[in-house]
Design a protein around this motif. Sequence first.
Motif, mmCIF file in Angstrom:
data_model
loop_
_atom_site.group_PDB
_atom_site.id
_atom_site.type_symbol
_atom_site.label_atom_id
_atom_site.label_comp_id
_atom_site.label_asym_id
_atom_site.label_seq_id
_atom_site.Cartn_x
_atom_site.Cartn_y
_atom_site.Cartn_z
ATOM 1 N N SER A 5 0.835 -1.214 0.000
ATOM 2 C CA SER A 5 0.000 0.000 0.000
ATOM 3 C C SER A 5 0.861 1.252 0.000
ATOM 4 C CB SER A 5 -0.927 -0.002 1.217
ATOM 5 O OG SER A 5 -1.846 -1.074 1.155
ATOM 6 N N ALA A 6 1.929 1.237 0.790
ATOM 7 C CA ALA A 6 2.839 2.391 0.840
ATOM 8 C C ALA A 6 3.513 2.601 -0.513
ATOM 9 C CB ALA A 6 3.892 2.179 1.929
ATOM 10 N N ARG A 7 3.937 1.508 -1.134
ATOM 11 C CA ARG A 7 4.600 1.613 -2.433
ATOM 12 C C ARG A 7 3.644 2.192 -3.479
ATOM 13 N NH1 ARG A 7 9.032 -1.584 -2.896
ATOM 14 N NH2 ARG A 7 8.017 -3.228 -1.672
ATOM 15 N N ASP A 8 2.375 1.795 -3.382
ATOM 16 C CA ASP A 8 1.377 2.306 -4.319
ATOM 17 C C ASP A 8 1.187 3.817 -4.171
ATOM 18 O OD1 ASP A 8 0.941 -0.217 -5.361
ATOM 19 O OD2 ASP A 8 -0.857 -0.617 -4.139
ATOM 20 N N VAL A 9 1.275 4.304 -2.937
ATOM 21 C CA VAL A 9 1.153 5.751 -2.704
ATOM 22 C C VAL A 9 2.252 6.496 -3.454
ATOM 23 C CG1 VAL A 9 1.405 7.572 -0.972
ATOM 24 C CG2 VAL A 9 -0.017 5.576 -0.483
ATOM 25 N N PHE A 10 3.488 6.039 -3.312
ATOM 26 C CA PHE A 10 4.604 6.697 -3.986
ATOM 27 C C PHE A 10 4.492 6.575 -5.503
ATOM 28 C CE2 PHE A 10 6.543 6.225 0.218
ATOM 29 C CZ PHE A 10 7.132 7.473 0.368
ATOM 30 N N ALA A 11 4.092 5.403 -5.980
ATOM 31 C CA ALA A 11 3.957 5.201 -7.420
ATOM 32 C C ALA A 11 2.936 6.166 -8.014
ATOM 33 C CB ALA A 11 3.564 3.757 -7.710
ATOM 34 N N HIS A 34 2.046 9.197 -6.865
ATOM 35 C CA HIS A 34 2.506 10.588 -6.848
ATOM 36 C C HIS A 34 3.750 10.814 -7.703
ATOM 37 C CE1 HIS A 34 -0.487 11.909 -4.026
ATOM 38 N NE2 HIS A 34 -0.157 10.972 -3.153
ATOM 39 N N LEU A 35 4.565 9.794 -7.875
ATOM 40 C CA LEU A 35 5.769 9.932 -8.695
ATOM 41 C C LEU A 35 5.522 9.535 -10.147
ATOM 42 C CD1 LEU A 35 8.424 8.472 -6.206
ATOM 43 C CD2 LEU A 35 8.129 10.872 -6.838
ATOM 44 N N HIS A 36 4.332 9.017 -10.443
ATOM 45 C CA HIS A 36 3.979 8.599 -11.803
ATOM 46 C C HIS A 36 4.951 7.544 -12.324
ATOM 47 C CE1 HIS A 36 1.085 11.916 -11.956
ATOM 48 N NE2 HIS A 36 2.030 12.677 -11.455
ATOM 49 N N CYS A 37 5.023 6.456 -11.595
ATOM 50 C CA CYS A 37 5.882 5.346 -11.983
ATOM 51 C C CYS A 37 5.203 4.037 -11.588
ATOM 52 C CB CYS A 37 7.264 5.462 -11.333
ATOM 53 S SG CYS A 37 7.244 5.320 -9.524
ATOM 54 N N GLU A 38 5.837 2.926 -11.886
ATOM 55 C CA GLU A 38 5.307 1.625 -11.512
ATOM 56 C C GLU A 38 5.748 1.281 -10.085
ATOM 57 O OE1 GLU A 38 3.199 -0.066 -13.339
ATOM 58 O OE2 GLU A 38 3.307 1.492 -14.878
ATOM 59 N N PRO A 39 4.902 0.653 -9.294
ATOM 60 C CA PRO A 39 5.312 0.251 -7.941
ATOM 61 C C PRO A 39 6.568 -0.621 -7.940
ATOM 62 C CG PRO A 39 2.944 0.020 -8.189
ATOM 63 C CD PRO A 39 3.481 0.328 -9.560
ATOM 64 N N SER A 40 6.719 -1.444 -8.962
ATOM 65 C CA SER A 40 7.875 -2.346 -9.036
ATOM 66 C C SER A 40 9.186 -1.604 -9.249
ATOM 67 C CB SER A 40 7.684 -3.362 -10.167
ATOM 68 O OG SER A 40 7.555 -2.702 -11.416
ATOM 69 N N ILE A 59 8.667 -1.715 8.658
ATOM 70 C CA ILE A 59 7.250 -1.595 8.296
ATOM 71 C C ILE A 59 6.656 -0.267 8.773
ATOM 72 C CG2 ILE A 59 4.976 -2.664 8.391
ATOM 73 C CD1 ILE A 59 7.064 -4.414 7.052
ATOM 74 N N ALA A 60 6.807 0.026 10.055
ATOM 75 C CA ALA A 60 6.219 1.252 10.600
ATOM 76 C C ALA A 60 6.805 2.489 9.934
ATOM 77 C CB ALA A 60 6.433 1.302 12.116
ATOM 78 N N GLY A 61 8.102 2.469 9.717
ATOM 79 C CA GLY A 61 8.754 3.605 9.064
ATOM 80 C C GLY A 61 8.269 3.806 7.644
ATOM 81 N N ILE A 62 8.098 2.715 6.904
ATOM 82 C CA ILE A 62 7.629 2.796 5.523
ATOM 83 C C ILE A 62 6.198 3.316 5.463
ATOM 84 C CG2 ILE A 62 6.981 1.366 3.534
ATOM 85 C CD1 ILE A 62 9.478 -0.360 4.180
ATOM 86 N N VAL A 63 5.349 2.815 6.341
ATOM 87 C CA VAL A 63 3.957 3.268 6.393
ATOM 88 C C VAL A 63 3.899 4.770 6.706
ATOM 89 C CG1 VAL A 63 1.798 3.106 7.705
ATOM 90 C CG2 VAL A 63 2.994 1.025 7.001
ATOM 91 N N ALA A 64 4.701 5.205 7.667
ATOM 92 C CA ALA A 64 4.723 6.621 8.041
ATOM 93 C C ALA A 64 5.298 7.487 6.916
ATOM 94 C CB ALA A 64 5.536 6.803 9.324
ATOM 95 N N PHE A 65 6.301 6.978 6.232
ATOM 96 C CA PHE A 65 6.886 7.703 5.093
ATOM 97 C C PHE A 65 5.821 7.936 4.023
ATOM 98 C CE2 PHE A 65 10.681 7.457 1.846
ATOM 99 C CZ PHE A 65 10.486 8.789 1.529
ATOM 100 N N ALA A 66 5.051 6.899 3.720
ATOM 101 C CA ALA A 66 3.996 7.031 2.717
ATOM 102 C C ALA A 66 2.959 8.065 3.139
ATOM 103 C CB ALA A 66 3.331 5.677 2.479
ATOM 104 N N LYS A 67 2.620 8.076 4.426
ATOM 105 C CA LYS A 67 1.667 9.076 4.925
ATOM 106 C C LYS A 67 2.235 10.477 4.782
ATOM 107 C CE LYS A 67 -2.152 10.373 6.869
ATOM 108 N NZ LYS A 67 -3.451 10.206 6.176
ATOM 109 N N ALA A 68 3.518 10.649 5.102
ATOM 110 C CA ALA A 68 4.162 11.955 4.971
ATOM 111 C C ALA A 68 4.176 12.404 3.511
ATOM 112 C CB ALA A 68 5.583 11.889 5.525
ATOM 113 N N ALA A 69 4.466 11.469 2.607
ATOM 114 C CA ALA A 69 4.490 11.803 1.183
ATOM 115 C C ALA A 69 3.110 12.185 0.680
ATOM 116 C CB ALA A 69 5.031 10.614 0.388
#
Length: 383
Positions: A49-55, A57-63, A241-251
Amino acid sequence: MDSIYFDHAATTAMSPEVLQAYIEAASFGPGNASSLHSSGRAARERITSARDVFATHLHCEPSELIFTGSGTESDNSALFGAALAQRKRGRNGIVTTAVEHHAVLNACRQLEAQGFSLTVLPVDEFGRVAVADAQAAINDTTAIVSVMAGNNETGTIQPIAEIGEWARKHKAYMHVDAVQAFGYLSFDLKEMPIDFLSLSAHKINGPQGVGLLYVRKGTPFQPLLFGGSQERNRRAGTENIAGIVAFAKAAELAYDQLQTRWNHVESIREAVLQRLTEQLGEDRFIINGHPTERLPHILNLSFTGISSESMLMNLDLAGVSASGGSACNSGSLKPSHVLTAMNISSERVSSAVRFSFGLGNTREEADNLAKITATISARLRNR
């Protein structure tokens, strides 16, 4: 004594929403995303889910996204990963600029010690690299070009699109350190000529110890870390995990409020300049960096005649947190390599102070900073 935190380019506090996301993820219970049981699957879903958030907003593939432990790790992974893979193709040239963060510069020098040919581009008096210089340096033997989006000491924005297009013509890969620019500039990675992009959570009111690296699909890449098969075999190690989830929320918050964030810190920056001019006089300080091509939250000033160390020490005693430059060198008395590369006078270099603004800063703090700085300046000059 009320404290004033004007060092957001060094690190930012987690926003309440991000802290709550971190606590909820950390409170979920034990979960290793590599485990096959239900707890492991739940952890993996959080990362997905976090990776999808970045993908999004950055207009890229999650992979194309790799979670790391820091911006420094992202920079190193991009440079070593691309350079070592490109060497197998007969390319051994590395091009960067003299004003990069040390996470890039020192990695490039390490690669140079391993036999790569390193070209460090100069910058002008505003800290900006000339596209023509980059074009002259990039050729068919270049493996990777690394140019930051916005400078962490002066805020100067670099012409990454133009340089990236030239790199692409020569089939060299383009790396952009966007650690300081993320949250103020948007990046459309489907359209921009960028093959690697480095980000860090703690610059955008996320947690420390979490980074992200974008690697364009099809780009050769050799992992920096070896171990498990995490991150599609590109970055071994159990995920935070917690850091990644929080990073996605911040982004997510940063992108939802991109223009608002820009306007807020720009208003604080302008207020500081206005009040300092009123309190000190415009001849008592010099702005370092580009006047227009710049990030909004960084203000680098030289108080000529007063050493950086003296000004920073007195500001700290008065409750103001500021910096002499990169936080990575805050304990060093060496002159800023960024300002030195700009070929400004040694007096300007040795008297420079960086103020950087963020969420929570107010106009009242700008007023107080000017009064405090004027008092310190008068006291030190009278000595």
